[in-house]
Scaffold this active site. Structure first.
Site: not given
Length: 275
Positions: A96-99
């Site tokens: 869950d990095a939401k890049r």
């Protein structure tokens, strides 16, 4: 590690161990509650307890990258070990990095999370399309090449997201709906590669009738969504809805047995509620 493609790995795991996605979110307050230090050492113990509790019981585990990143290189080292151990044990990992970025910067993010040789290599990663869905084109191609998945933010569970995500675009669709429609088109070529993040905490207002891929649905438990909400909100696309619970399960820690029991109980309740 399995050489199956992402879609086959995901569907096989869900069939065997249910749709629940459990978060590993070592929030400082949870470290305190588990009587662990707010340090990389505390982080490591927290992650190890979660891995022991969840491997073999749930299909998907989602480490929240920010809570590891907060401890710098030592935190990232813990995250690398956690991802590696989970994947080696056959548990799917969504980072869950939401890049979200453009050009070579986004490609570097994709390399970090999707390239097999990367120490952070995960089965899937969360990404933001709000620099334009096409800014993700090369990331999608990398995911296809390495048999990985993406989960693209569409209609998120936070209240603040509504202003942007429900805004009407020039063609009359909401911005969030345009993300859904772009995912539908892309998945016709490579099924299930582009998943969506759609919060379970409110009416999403989306037409998902043409979408058949995975949906990561945060908001269950601590954010207020119930299994009954899931059954209603996603009534036409339940097959690959992946309800995410983090704090709701993690509150049972630090006992491995209690964590495992909380996860398996929720897993079974979700399967019954979405049957």
């Amino acid at each position: 590690m399995s050489h199956l493609g992402w879609s086959d790995r995901l569907r096989s795991a869900v069939s065997a161990r249910g749709r629940l996605c459990v978060g590993i979110d070592p929030h400082p307050a949870l470290l305190d509650a588990w009587e662990l230090p707010r340090s990389a050492d505390g982080l490591e113990v927290f992650a190890e307890l979660c891995v022991e509790a969840f491997v073999g019981e749930v299909a998907i585990v989602k480490p929240q990258v920010a809570f590891f990143e907060a401890y710098g290189s030592a935190g990232y080292a813990v995250l690398e070990r956690t991802v590696s151990v989970l994947r080696d044990a056959g548990t799917l990992v969504i980072a869950d990095a939401k890049r979200g970025d453009i050009g070579t910067t986004m490609d570097a993010y994709a390399h970090a999370w999707l390239e097999p040789e990367s120490p952070l290599s995960s089965d899937a990663v969360t990404v933001s399309p709000y620099l334009g869905f096409d800014s993700l084109n090369e990331t999608v191609e990398r995911a296809v090449l390495h048999q990985r998945g993406l989960f693209v933010l569409a209609r998120t569970s936070n209240v603040e997201g509504a202003t942007l995500q429900q805004a009407t675009a020039s063609d009359g669709r909401s911005v969030a709906q345009s993300i859904v429609d772009a995912a539908v088109v892309r998945n016709r070529v490579d099924p299930d590669t582009v998943g969506l993040v759609v919060g379970a905490t409110r009416d999403h207002g989306l037409d998902l009738s043409d979408y058949t891929g995975p949906i990561l649905a945060p908001g269950l438990g601590a954010q207020g969504a119930t299994i009954a909400d899931l059954a209603d909100i996603f009534r036409d696309c339940r097959e690959l809805v992946l309800p995410n619970s983090s704090r709701g399960v993690l509150a049972a820690g630090p006992s491995v047995t209690a964590l495992r029991d909380a996860a398996t109980r929720l897993r079974d309740d979700i399967e019954a509620g979405l049957a």
